[in-house]
Design an enzyme around this catalytic site. Structure first.
Site, mmCIF file in Angstrom:
data_model
loop_
_atom_site.group_PDB
_atom_site.id
_atom_site.type_symbol
_atom_site.label_atom_id
_atom_site.label_comp_id
_atom_site.label_asym_id
_atom_site.label_seq_id
_atom_site.Cartn_x
_atom_site.Cartn_y
_atom_site.Cartn_z
ATOM 1 N N CYS A 1 44.545 37.513 51.078
ATOM 2 C CA CYS A 1 43.553 38.452 50.596
ATOM 3 C C CYS A 1 42.142 37.865 50.719
ATOM 4 C CB CYS A 1 43.845 38.786 49.140
ATOM 5 S SG CYS A 1 43.517 37.372 48.069
ATOM 6 N N CYS B 1 45.221 32.798 44.191
ATOM 7 C CA CYS B 1 44.761 32.699 45.581
ATOM 8 C C CYS B 1 44.100 31.340 45.814
ATOM 9 C CB CYS B 1 43.788 33.824 45.901
ATOM 10 S SG CYS B 1 44.297 35.426 45.244
ATOM 11 N N CYS C 1 52.729 37.521 46.033
ATOM 12 C CA CYS C 1 51.908 38.444 46.819
ATOM 13 C C CYS C 1 52.304 38.419 48.291
ATOM 14 C CB CYS C 1 50.426 38.128 46.659
ATOM 15 S SG CYS C 1 49.951 36.528 47.329
HETATM 16 FE FE1 FES Z 1 47.829 36.654 47.574
HETATM 17 FE FE2 FES Z 1 45.289 36.496 47.053
HETATM 18 S S1 FES Z 1 46.599 38.125 46.565
HETATM 19 S S2 FES Z 1 46.510 35.063 48.058
#
Ligand code: FES
Length: 149
Positions: free
Chosen positions: A60, A104, A34
């Site tokens: 996020c 995450c 991500c």
């Molecule tokens: Fe990357 Fe949550 S989407 S830390």
């Protein structure tokens, strides 16, 4: 996607955001998938008690909520207890996360461990059960839809 009230609370009102001056240890980790980054700062006293913990993230909402909770959970604890913090225990404390957001919480756990590693390196000590942090964190338990085989 459904978030628990606790996740929403820690996302909208995160605890321990910021940085520490002259920290005992800092840890920065990233998730290659991500692209999010997490940094944790720890202030550890001579008895090995975590007096303060702060975090900063380019992450996020779930990353914010899990780091907020993770830093709350380790404050006041001995480093040996902080090492027992897992992304699962953080998720439980938040009443769960959607499956695609599990990674995450792994970022939060790994940033804490990386900061403990940095502390141990600076002190020249070895902390039992602590391994050198990886550069990029992958969640080994869940695979999201973007992953190709
Ligand atoms: Fe990357 Fe949550 S989407 S830390």
């Amino acid at each position: 996607m459904q978030y628990s009230e606790k996740v929403m609370d820690h996302f909208t009102n995160p605890r321990n955001v910021g940085e520490l001056e002259d920290p005992s240890g800092t840890g920065t980790v990233g998730n290659a998938k991500c692209g999010d980054i997490m940094r944790v700062y720890l202030d550890i006293d001579e008895n090995g008690i975590i007096q303060d913990a702060k975090f900063k993230t380019f992450g996020c909402g779930a990353a914010v909520a899990t780091s907020s909770m993770a830093t709350e959970m380790i404050k006041g604890k001995h480093i040996s207890d902080a090492l027992k913090l897992t992304n699962r225990s953080v998720m439980e404390a938040l009443d769960g996360l959607p499956p695609i957001k599990v990674h995450c919480s792994v970022l939060a756990e790994e940033a804490v461990r990386a900061a403990l590693w940095d502390y141990a390196e600076k002190k020249g000590i070895k902390i039992d059960g602590l391994e050198k942090p990886a550069d990029d964190i992958h969640d080994g338990h869940h695979h999201d839809l973007q992953e190709s085989d």
